[in-house]
Every structure is written in structure tokens, then in C-alpha cells.
Design a protein around this motif. Structure first.
Motif, PDB file in Angstrom:
ATOM      1  N   LEU A 151       0.867  -1.141   0.129  1.00 25.71           N
ATOM      2  CA  LEU A 151       0.039  -0.070  -0.050  1.00 25.71           C
ATOM      3  C   LEU A 151       0.838   1.271   0.069  1.00 25.71           C
ATOM      4  CD1 LEU A 151      -2.810   1.099   0.452  1.00 25.71           C
ATOM      5  CD2 LEU A 151      -2.402   1.331   2.881  1.00 25.71           C
TER       6      LEU A 151
ATOM      7  N   GLY B 261      -2.640   5.474  -1.347  1.00 28.45           N
ATOM      8  CA  GLY B 261      -3.704   4.573  -1.525  1.00 28.45           C
ATOM      9  C   GLY B 261      -3.490   3.817  -2.752  1.00 28.45           C
TER      10      GLY B 261
ATOM     11  N   ARG C 206      -8.183   5.772   6.487  1.00 28.46           N
ATOM     12  CA  ARG C 206      -9.114   6.054   5.439  1.00 28.46           C
ATOM     13  C   ARG C 206      -9.739   5.155   4.733  1.00 28.46           C
ATOM     14  NH1 ARG C 206      -7.276  10.088   0.344  1.00 28.46           N
ATOM     15  NH2 ARG C 206      -9.172  10.088  -0.649  1.00 28.46           N
ATOM     16  N   ILE C 207      -9.021   3.913   4.405  1.00 23.77           N
ATOM     17  CA  ILE C 207      -9.391   2.666   3.526  1.00 23.77           C
ATOM     18  C   ILE C 207     -10.361   2.056   4.464  1.00 23.77           C
ATOM     19  CG2 ILE C 207      -8.853   0.550   2.543  1.00 23.77           C
ATOM     20  CD1 ILE C 207      -6.163   2.310   1.582  1.00 23.77           C
TER      21      ILE C 207
ATOM     22  N   PRO D 263     -13.736   5.521  -4.196  1.00 23.97           N
ATOM     23  CA  PRO D 263     -12.661   5.006  -3.362  1.00 23.97           C
ATOM     24  C   PRO D 263     -11.167   4.932  -3.814  1.00 23.97           C
ATOM     25  CG  PRO D 263     -14.141   3.360  -4.030  1.00 23.97           C
ATOM     26  CD  PRO D 263     -14.643   4.600  -4.480  1.00 23.97           C
ATOM     27  N   LEU D 264     -10.307   4.908  -2.969  1.00 20.06           N
ATOM     28  CA  LEU D 264      -9.028   4.941  -3.345  1.00 20.06           C
ATOM     29  C   LEU D 264      -8.568   3.284  -4.202  1.00 20.06           C
ATOM     30  CD1 LEU D 264      -7.176   6.312  -0.184  1.00 20.06           C
ATOM     31  CD2 LEU D 264      -7.306   7.384  -2.637  1.00 20.06           C
TER      32      LEU D 264
ATOM     33  N   ALA E   2      -8.804   0.254  -1.664  1.00 21.79           N
ATOM     34  CA  ALA E   2     -10.037   0.160  -1.224  1.00 21.79           C
ATOM     35  C   ALA E   2     -11.130  -0.602  -2.069  1.00 21.79           C
ATOM     36  CB  ALA E   2     -10.667   1.444  -0.836  1.00 21.79           C
TER      37      ALA E   2
END
Length: 251
Positions: free
Chosen positions: A142, A146, A207-208, A216-217, A220
């Protein structure tokens, strides 16, 4: 399927657990045939090179064949010091016990488009009869932005649904030319593990895992259709989480 989040006191403990998981999943194949493992680069190379060989020296390990394939690769011909394939060949592969695995990596000499086409064809040959290759286990990293594999925020490849391997020449992280597995392959795997260490990753991990974003990233968007999704975090990467996690030794 919701992700299972495991937190370890240190990168070393995470590495031991990750190696143990790989060894266990390979052993679980029993006499069922080949074990297929997708590998990412970055810090995963060092973690696996240090912890996987000891985990595979246990006498109960069956001598089943392995297929190792890269989740993405930097495309630079010649002796590229940033090549993920080179790092694995130098640090991990010589330590693996017999039988030697089959190793599939993109051919950087073909350029990004040619390497993507060639890698996709060889993956289809390695998974005959499957529209999308189904790996037993994929290990992903990761980025602080992201990204995972070479799938970056806002990039057109996040919308790819047909190709199993894609080229990009505009990576926001150098080098710009890369080859990557696409989301259809990542989401077809039987098990996907994100292995993440370091305090600098804590905000994006939160965040994820705790967010619910309309756009979404890339990481994610990894949600295996019928497989399991695991997150292995060290204490630093997990420091901002408020969701329940499974804490392991030393914490």
C-alpha cells in the motif's frame, strides 16, 4: 466481505506471521496440485526474503509445485536496479527449497505495451480455461496515496474490466512505465493480503478501512468476490484505527 485486520507489534512479527500464512496455504493444497502466489515489491521483498525460507523448512511441508507471479513491475530494459523481479531473484528465490517454483515476470525488454500483452498471454497459459486467473494467494502493498500494485488514484486503469494485465506510461510514481495486474485479477483471488508497515501509512490505512468514499482509493477497491481479504499491519500503521482489530503477540 469485510476485511479481517490483524495488528502486530513490529514489522518482524508481521513478517513471521505473513510467512507462516504463505506456508500454511501452500501446505493446505495437499495433493491438490500447484500453489499460485502473486507477489508485490517494495518492503514485501525484504519481509519475505527474511521470514519465508525458515517457514518452508519445516518437515511437514509437501513438495508441491509453486507458481510465483508478480502483481506489477517497473518497465526499464537492461540491468534495472529498481526491478522487482531482480530483487526477488537475488534475495528470495535462491533460498526457496526444492522443487524450484515456476516464476512468471513481465519482460521489460518488450516495452510497456508489449510486456503487458506478453505477460497476459503467459498468465492465461498458466491458468488454462480461466477467463480470469484465480491465484491462491496475492500479497499486496500500500502506498501513502492509497495505490496498490501499479493502480493509482484517479487513473483510467481503475475502470479496466476486460484486460487481466495492463500497461501504463504515466505512473505518478517514478518510473512512469509499468505493467500491472488489473482489479479483475486482484478481486478473483482466493485470498488477498495487504501487508503494511510504518507510521506514514497510518492515515491512508484509516481512510481505507474506516472510510466510505464515493470514489474509493485503489486499495479500497480490492474486494475479492468470493475469497477473503486480510490486512496485516504493524502497530505504527494501525495507530489511527478505531475499528476492532485482532492484536497479536507483544501488544
Amino acid at each position: 466481505m469485510a476485511a479481517a485486520v490483524s495488528v502486530f507489534a513490529s514489522p518482524a512479527e508481521l513478517g513471521e506471521a505473513l510467512a507462516g500464512l504463505v506456508a500454511a496455504r501452500a501446505a493446505a493444497r495437499g495433493g491438490a496440485g500447484r500453489f499460485s502466489l502473486g507477489l508485490s515489491g517494495g518492503s514485501l521483498v525484504e519481509l519475505l526474503a527474511k521470514h519465508l525460507p525458515p517457514a518452508l523448512r519445516r518437515p511437514e511441508r509437501p513438495a508441491e509445485p509453486w507458481l510465483l507471479a508478480l502483481c506489477d513491475e517497473r518497465v526499464a530494459p537492461g540491468p534495472n536496479p529498481h526491478s522487482t523481479a531482480r530483487h526477488y531473484r537475488e534475495r528470495l528465490l535462491p533460498q526457496l527449497p526444492a522443487p524450484a517454483p515456476t516464476v512468471l515476470v513481465p519482460n521489460a525488454e518488450l516495452g510497456p505495451d508489449g510486456a503487458a500483452r506478453d505477460y497476459g498471454e503467459r498468465l492465461r497459459q498458466a491458468f488454462p480455461g480461466a477467463a480470469i486467473p484465480v491465484f491462491d494467494l496475492l500479497l499486496l502493498g500500500l502506498g501513502p496515496d492509497g495505490h496498490t500494485a501499479s493502480l493509482f488514484p484517479g487513473h483510467r486503469l481503475l475502470q479496466e474490466t476486460e484486460e487481466i494485465v495492463a500497461a501504463l506510461t504515466d505512473s505518478p510514481k517514478p518510473p512512469p512505465e509499468r505493467v500491472t495486474l488489473t482489479l479483475p485479477v486482484l478481486n478473483a483471488a482466493r485470498t488477498v493480503v495487504f501487508a503494511v508497515t510504518g507510521e506514514e501509512k497510518a492515515p491512508v490505512v484509516k481512510r481505507i478501512l474506516e472510510g466510505n468514499e464515493e470514489n474509493p482509493l485503489p486499495a479500497a477497491r480490492v474486494r475479492p468476490h468470493s475469497g477473503e481479504l486480510l490486512w496485516f499491519l504493524d502497530e505504527a500503521a494501525a495507530k489511527e484505527l478505531t475499528i476492532p482489530v485482532e492484536k497479536h503477540s507483544g501488544l
